[in-house]
Design a protein around this motif. Structure first.
Motif, PDB file in Angstrom:
ATOM      1  N   PHE A 109       0.817  -1.210   0.000  1.00  9.68           N
ATOM      2  CA  PHE A 109       0.000   0.000   0.000  1.00  9.68           C
ATOM      3  C   PHE A 109       0.856   1.267   0.000  1.00  9.68           C
ATOM      4  CE2 PHE A 109      -3.476  -2.861   1.035  1.00  9.68           C
ATOM      5  CZ  PHE A 109      -4.501  -2.297   0.308  1.00  9.68           C
ATOM      6  N   ILE A 127      -3.933  -6.552   6.014  1.00 14.39           N
ATOM      7  CA  ILE A 127      -4.082  -6.122   4.621  1.00 14.39           C
ATOM      8  C   ILE A 127      -2.816  -5.368   4.221  1.00 14.39           C
ATOM      9  CG2 ILE A 127      -5.462  -4.698   3.058  1.00 14.39           C
ATOM     10  CD1 ILE A 127      -7.886  -5.433   4.724  1.00 14.39           C
ATOM     11  N   PRO A 130      -2.222  -4.464  -1.981  1.00 14.49           N
ATOM     12  CA  PRO A 130      -3.500  -4.097  -2.609  1.00 14.49           C
ATOM     13  C   PRO A 130      -3.930  -5.140  -3.628  1.00 14.49           C
ATOM     14  CG  PRO A 130      -1.722  -2.667  -3.370  1.00 14.49           C
ATOM     15  CD  PRO A 130      -1.129  -3.553  -2.326  1.00 14.49           C
ATOM     16  N   THR A 131      -5.222  -5.306  -3.794  1.00 12.40           N
ATOM     17  CA  THR A 131      -5.725  -6.166  -4.865  1.00 12.40           C
ATOM     18  C   THR A 131      -5.630  -5.373  -6.172  1.00 12.40           C
ATOM     19  OG1 THR A 131      -7.985  -5.388  -4.590  1.00 12.40           O
ATOM     20  CG2 THR A 131      -7.364  -7.326  -3.321  1.00 12.40           C
ATOM     21  N   GLU A 152     -14.531  -8.146 -10.200  1.00 11.47           N
ATOM     22  CA  GLU A 152     -15.260  -9.316  -9.736  1.00 11.47           C
ATOM     23  C   GLU A 152     -15.574  -9.293  -8.237  1.00 11.47           C
ATOM     24  OE1 GLU A 152     -12.221  -9.132 -11.062  1.00 11.47           O
ATOM     25  OE2 GLU A 152     -11.032 -10.915 -10.643  1.00 11.47           O
ATOM     26  N   THR A 153     -16.538 -10.121  -7.863  1.00 14.86           N
ATOM     27  CA  THR A 153     -16.967 -10.225  -6.458  1.00 14.86           C
ATOM     28  C   THR A 153     -15.783 -10.547  -5.556  1.00 14.86           C
ATOM     29  OG1 THR A 153     -17.462 -12.534  -6.898  1.00 14.86           O
ATOM     30  CG2 THR A 153     -19.310 -10.998  -6.972  1.00 14.86           C
ATOM     31  N   GLY A 154     -15.787  -9.959  -4.385  1.00 12.14           N
ATOM     32  CA  GLY A 154     -14.787 -10.292  -3.386  1.00 12.14           C
ATOM     33  C   GLY A 154     -13.401  -9.764  -3.671  1.00 12.14           C
ATOM     34  N   THR A 158     -14.710  -2.376  -1.875  1.00 13.84           N
ATOM     35  CA  THR A 158     -15.100  -1.453  -0.808  1.00 13.84           C
ATOM     36  C   THR A 158     -13.928  -0.565  -0.404  1.00 13.84           C
ATOM     37  OG1 THR A 158     -16.502  -3.257  -0.034  1.00 13.84           O
ATOM     38  CG2 THR A 158     -16.320  -1.330   1.401  1.00 13.84           C
ATOM     39  N   LEU A 159     -12.788  -1.180  -0.116  1.00  9.87           N
ATOM     40  CA  LEU A 159     -11.631  -0.365   0.273  1.00  9.87           C
ATOM     41  C   LEU A 159     -11.117   0.450  -0.902  1.00  9.87           C
ATOM     42  CD1 LEU A 159      -9.558  -2.689   2.650  1.00  9.87           C
ATOM     43  CD2 LEU A 159     -10.891  -0.665   3.241  1.00  9.87           C
ATOM     44  N   GLU A 267     -22.723  -1.583  -6.017  1.00  6.87           N
ATOM     45  CA  GLU A 267     -23.666  -2.548  -6.609  1.00  6.87           C
ATOM     46  C   GLU A 267     -24.454  -1.860  -7.716  1.00  6.87           C
ATOM     47  OE1 GLU A 267     -23.520  -5.694  -5.948  1.00  6.87           O
ATOM     48  OE2 GLU A 267     -22.159  -5.438  -4.279  1.00  6.87           O
ATOM     49  N   GLY A 433     -23.041  -7.977  -2.441  1.00  4.79           N
ATOM     50  CA  GLY A 433     -22.050  -7.198  -1.713  1.00  4.79           C
ATOM     51  C   GLY A 433     -21.687  -7.668  -0.322  1.00  4.79           C
ATOM     52  N   GLN A 437     -16.468 -13.723   4.452  1.00  4.79           N
ATOM     53  CA  GLN A 437     -15.183 -14.433   4.465  1.00  4.79           C
ATOM     54  C   GLN A 437     -15.288 -15.819   5.067  1.00  4.79           C
ATOM     55  OE1 GLN A 437     -11.894 -12.400   6.083  1.00  4.79           O
ATOM     56  NE2 GLN A 437     -11.784 -10.950   4.405  1.00  4.79           N
ATOM     57  N   ARG A 460     -20.006 -15.134  -3.058  1.00  3.98           N
ATOM     58  CA  ARG A 460     -19.925 -15.063  -1.587  1.00  3.98           C
ATOM     59  C   ARG A 460     -18.825 -15.975  -1.061  1.00  3.98           C
ATOM     60  NH1 ARG A 460     -20.911 -10.651  -1.717  1.00  3.98           N
ATOM     61  NH2 ARG A 460     -21.280 -10.958  -3.927  1.00  3.98           N
TER      62      ARG A 460
HETATM   63  N1  LIG Z   1      -5.731  -5.908  -0.213  1.00  6.05           N
HETATM   64  C1  LIG Z   1      -6.397  -6.813   0.484  1.00  6.05           C
HETATM   65  N2  LIG Z   1      -5.769  -7.880   1.019  1.00  6.05           N
HETATM   66  C2  LIG Z   1      -6.455  -8.799   1.725  1.00  6.05           C
HETATM   67  N3  LIG Z   1      -7.778  -8.741   1.969  1.00  6.05           N
HETATM   68  C3  LIG Z   1      -8.445  -7.699   1.476  1.00  6.05           C
HETATM   69  C4  LIG Z   1      -7.798  -6.684   0.708  1.00  6.05           C
HETATM   70  N4  LIG Z   1      -8.712  -5.771   0.346  1.00  6.05           N
HETATM   71  C5  LIG Z   1      -9.881  -6.188   0.846  1.00  6.05           C
HETATM   72  N5  LIG Z   1      -9.740  -7.338   1.540  1.00  6.05           N
HETATM   73  C6  LIG Z   1     -10.795  -8.096   2.192  1.00  6.05           C
HETATM   74  O1  LIG Z   1     -11.508  -8.775   1.168  1.00  6.05           O
HETATM   75  C7  LIG Z   1     -12.874  -8.935   1.516  1.00  6.05           C
HETATM   76  C8  LIG Z   1     -13.748  -8.612   0.316  1.00  6.05           C
HETATM   77  O2  LIG Z   1     -13.729  -7.249   0.032  1.00  6.05           O
HETATM   78  P1  LIG Z   1     -15.020  -6.451  -0.471  1.00  6.05           P
HETATM   79  O3  LIG Z   1     -16.189  -6.782   0.391  1.00  6.05           O
HETATM   80  O4  LIG Z   1     -14.626  -5.055  -0.622  1.00  6.05           O
HETATM   81  O5  LIG Z   1     -15.254  -7.114  -1.893  1.00  6.05           O
HETATM   82  P2  LIG Z   1     -16.098  -6.559  -3.119  1.00  6.05           P
HETATM   83  O6  LIG Z   1     -15.182  -6.450  -4.250  1.00  6.05           O
HETATM   84  O7  LIG Z   1     -16.848  -5.344  -2.705  1.00  6.05           O
HETATM   85  O8  LIG Z   1     -17.098  -7.755  -3.383  1.00  6.05           O
HETATM   86  P3  LIG Z   1     -18.654  -7.746  -3.842  1.00  6.05           P
HETATM   87  O9  LIG Z   1     -18.665  -7.504  -5.301  1.00  6.05           O
HETATM   88  O10 LIG Z   1     -19.116  -9.097  -3.480  1.00  6.05           O
HETATM   89  O11 LIG Z   1     -19.306  -6.655  -3.086  1.00  6.05           O
HETATM   90  C9  LIG Z   1     -13.080  -8.045   2.722  1.00  6.05           C
HETATM   91  O12 LIG Z   1     -13.197  -8.859   3.853  1.00  6.05           O
HETATM   92  C10 LIG Z   1     -11.839  -7.215   2.828  1.00  6.05           C
HETATM   93  O13 LIG Z   1     -11.494  -6.933   4.154  1.00  6.05           O
END
Ligand SMILES: Nc1ncnc2c1ncn2[C@@H]1O[C@H](COP(=O)(O)OP(=O)(O)OP(=O)(O)O)[C@@H](O)[C@H]1O
Length: 518
Positions: A109, A127, A130-131, A152-154, A158-159, A267, A433, A437, A460
Motif C-alpha cells: 500500500f 491487509i 492491494p488487490t 469481480e466479487t470479493g 469497498t476499500l 452494486e 455485496g 469471508q 460469496r
Molecule cells: N488488499 C487486500 N488484502 C487482503 N484482503 C483484502 C484486501 N482488500 C480487501 N480485503 C478483504 O476482502 C474482503 C472482500 O472485500 P469487499 O467486500 O470489498 O469485496 P467486493 O469487491 O466489494 O465484493 P462484492 O462484489 O461481493 O461486493 C473483505 O473482507 C476485505 O477486508
C-alpha cells in the motif's frame, strides 16, 4: 448373369467417407481428456474435460448438461473444478505498475501514496498488498477522477473507494459548519440493502474513525424518525445509505448534499435497475457532480462520482449514460469480469423437486463444522418454508429475506457473520455485496434466474482474505433452469465470460442531451 458390379469413382468414395466422418458423434472423434487435472468432471466420464485441453475456436463443446431438459437426466451431475488456488485479483507482482521500481518485490500500500497511519491501520488487519482493483482505483480517485469500476466479487472494491475517500476527507477538512439545522454531508455511499449499508459503514468506521471522521448509516423500513435521529448530532463525514432512506432525508432537509465531495454508487447494476433508477435520479439531482478533476478542488468544488459493481449486464451503460457523462469517467474493468471464478469449485446436480430437501440435508450434514453456509432460494416464501423444514430436521440456521420486517432483519446477518450460527437461508438480498469471508459453501437450493444472480451468489465464497476458496453446489430441477446451466457449462469449457454481459461497459450508449428528452 453374374452379380452386377457398380464401380464408384475414387473421388466419390473419398467424399462419402468425409461425410461419414463428419456425422460420427463428436465424442468418438475428439477426446477432451488429457493427462493431469480435470476442468469438468461429469457423471459420464466421456464428457470430462481436462484443464490442459483447449477447445478450438469453432468447436462446439459437448455438454454434460446436454440432455438435462429430459426427465431421464435426474441424478446426473457434473463439476467445474477449480484450476488455481489463488483468486485472480490478488497481486503478487506487477511489473507494469508505474512507480514500482523493483518488479521482483510485491507491491504494498506504500506505493499508493496513502498516509502512513492508514497503512498501519491496514497492516493491523493483515491487509498489506492491494488487490488489482485497489491498485488501479485508489490513484484515480485520489487524483479527482470520476470512476466506473467493474471488478469481480470479493476483489476488495469497498476499500478501493473508501481508502481514497477517507484520505481526501481527512486532508481537506472542509469549511466549518455554519448551518446546524441542515447538516452538510461530505460523502455519501449508496448501497441496495440495509445489511450492506451496515457492513460498508463498519469498514468506514474502522478506517475513518481513527482520523476523527464521523460515519452514519441509514437504511429503509424503520420510519423517518430513525433517519432524523441519525443526523441529529450534526453533519457526518460519511453517510452510508439505501436510496429510499437517503431520499427521505434529503426531501425532509435532515441532510444537505451542497458540499458533497464524494458520491459512491455501489452494486451499480442493482442500483440502476428499474426498481431503484427513478429514486437514484432524484438523489443525483441533489448532487453537483464534477465533470473533470479540476472541478473537485477549491471553494465551489463539486462532487466526485464513483460507480462500482461486479456485474454490468447490458443496459447499465445506457442508464448510466443518462445520469452522467460517461466520456469523462475513468473506467476500470478487471480482466476476469463476468468470468466464472477459476479458484472456486462449482457443482451442478440435476435433482427432482421432491428430493431437494434430502440432498440439502445431506450436504449440510457433510459440511465441516464451523463452515459458513449460504442456502439461496428464489423467493421469500421458499425461505420461510425451507426454514420450517430444516427446523423439523433439527438443523440450526437463521433466515434472511426482504419481506421480513426491518426489526426482524436487524442483527440476523451479523449473527451469521460472527459465527453464532453456521447456516443462513436467504434470498438474493444476501447475494449482493455482503462480505462473507467465513462462507465455505454456497448452495443454490433454487437455481438462480440470471447469470448475474449466479455470479453474485457464487461470489460469496473465495473472497480476498478468505482462508479457503470454497465451493458452490447448485440444484437444477426445472427445464427452464437448464439453458442457464448449459451456458455456464459452455463458458467454463470455452474459458470465456458468461454470455450476454460482455459489451455493457466497453460500449456505453451515447449521452442523451437533456433537450432531446421527450
Ligand atoms: N488488499 C487486500 N488484502 C487482503 N484482503 C483484502 C484486501 N482488500 C480487501 N480485503 C478483504 O476482502 C474482503 C472482500 O472485500 P469487499 O467486500 O470489498 O469485496 P467486493 O469487491 O466489494 O465484493 P462484492 O462484489 O461481493 O461486493 C473483505 O473482507 C476485505 O477486508
Amino acid at each position: 448373369g453374374g452379380p452386377q458390379v457398380i464401380r464408384v469413382p475414387r473421388r466419390l468414395q473419398e467424399r462419402a467417407e468425409n461425410v461419414k466422418q463428419a456425422r460420427r458423434p463428436r465424442t468418438a472423434m475428439v477426446s477432451t481428456v488429457r493427462a493431469g487435472k480435470l476442468l469438468i468432471k461429469s457423471k459420464n466420464p466421456q464428457l470430462n474435460q481436462s484443464a490442459a485441453y483447449t477447445l478450438g475456436k469453432f468447436e462446439e463443446p459437448v455438454l454434460a448438461s446436454k440432455g438435462w431438459k429430459h426427465k431421464k437426466s435426474f441424478g446426473d451431475y457434473f463439476t467445474i473444478n477449480s484450476t488455481q488456488d489463488l483468486p485472480p485479483f490478488l497481486t503478487r507482482r506487477c511489473p507494469e505498475h508505474p512507480g514500482h521500481e523493483d518488479p521482483k518485490q510485491p507491491i504494498t500500500f506504500q506505493s499508493l501514496k496513502l498516509c502512513p497511519e492508514m497503512i498501519e491501520l491496514l497492516r493491523n488487519d493483515g491487509i498489506v498488498q492491494p488487490t488489482t482493483v485497489q491498485l488501479q482505483a485508489v490513484p484515480k480517485l485520489l487524483r479527482g477522477h470520476n470512476l466506473l469500476c467493474a471488478a469481480e466479487t470479493g476483489s476488495g472494491k469497498t476499500l478501493s473507494y473508501l481508502l481514497p475517500v477517507i484520505e481526501k476527507l481527512n486532508k481537506d477538512r472542509g469549511v466549518p459548519e455554519l448551518h446546524d439545522f441542515e447538516p452538510h454531508v461530505r460523502s455519501v455511499v449508496l448501497v441496495p440493502s440495509r445489511e450492506l449499508a451496515e457492513q460498508v459503514a463498519s469498514v468506514a468506521k474502522v478506517y475513518g474513525g481513527p482520523f476523527g471522521l464521523k460515519v452514519k448509516v441509514v437504511g429503509g423500513g424503520r420510519g423517518v424518525g430513525k433517519i432524523k435521529v441519525a443526523f441529529a448530532g450534526g453533519a457526518p463525514d460519511i453517510v452510508v445509505a439505501t436510496p429510499g432512506a437517503l431520499y427521505k432525508a434529503l426531501k425532509r432537509c435532515y441532510l444537505n448534499m451542497d458540499e458533497l465531495s464524494f458520491l459512491v454508487i455501489d452494486e451499480a447494476d442493482t442500483m440502476f435497475d428499474p426498481s431503484f433508477a427513478g429514486l437514484l435520479q432524484s438523489i443525483l439531482a441533489h448532487a453537483r457532480v464534477a465533470s473533470d478533476p479540476s472541478e473537485t478542488v477549491g471553494p465551489c468544488r463539486k462532487a466526485q462520482l464513483a460507480v462500482v459493481g461486479a456485474t454490468f449486464p447490458g443496459g447499465v451503460g445506457e442508464v448510466l449514460g443518462q445520469v452522467t457523462d460517461l466520456g469523462n469517467m475513468a473506467v476500470i474493468k478487471s480482466q476476469m469480469l463476468h468470468f466464472l471464478m477459476p479458484h472456486v469449485k462449482q457443482m451442478f446436480l440435476k435433482v427432482r423437486g421432491a428430493d431437494k430437501l434430502l440432498e440439502l440435508h445431506e450436504a449440510l450434514k457433510a459440511a465441516q463444522e464451523g463452515t459458513g453456509i449460504l442456502v439461496f432460494c428464489n423467493g421469500s416464501a421458499t425461505v420461510n418454508w425451507l426454514g420450517y423444514a430444516l427446523e423439523d430436521l433439527r438443523m440450526r440456521h437463521v433466515r434472511l429475506q426482504g419481506e421480513m420486517p426491518a426489526s426482524m432483519r436487524a442483527g440476523i446477518f451479523q449473527a451469521f457473520q460472527k459465527g453464532l450460527v453456521d447456516v443462513l437461508v436467504c434470498t438474493d438480498i444476501a447475494s449482493r455485496g455482503l462480505d462473507t469471508q467465513r462462507v465455505g459453501l454456497v448452495i443454490n437450493y433454487d437455481f438462480p434466474t440470471s447469470h448475474t444472480d449466479y455470479v453474485h451468489r457464487a461470489g460469496r465464497v473465495g473472497r480476498a482474505g478468505s482462508s479457503s476458496c470454497g465451493a458452490v453446489l447448485s440444484f437444477v430441477t426445472h427445464p427452464w433452469d437448464v439453458e442457464l446451466v448449459q451456458s455456464i457449462e459452455t463458458a467454463a469449457r470455452r474459458r470465456t465470460s458468461l454470455p450476454g454481459m460482455e459489451s455493457a461497459i466497453r460500449e456505453p450508449a451515447p449521452r442523451m442531451d437533456s433537450n432531446e428528452h421527450p
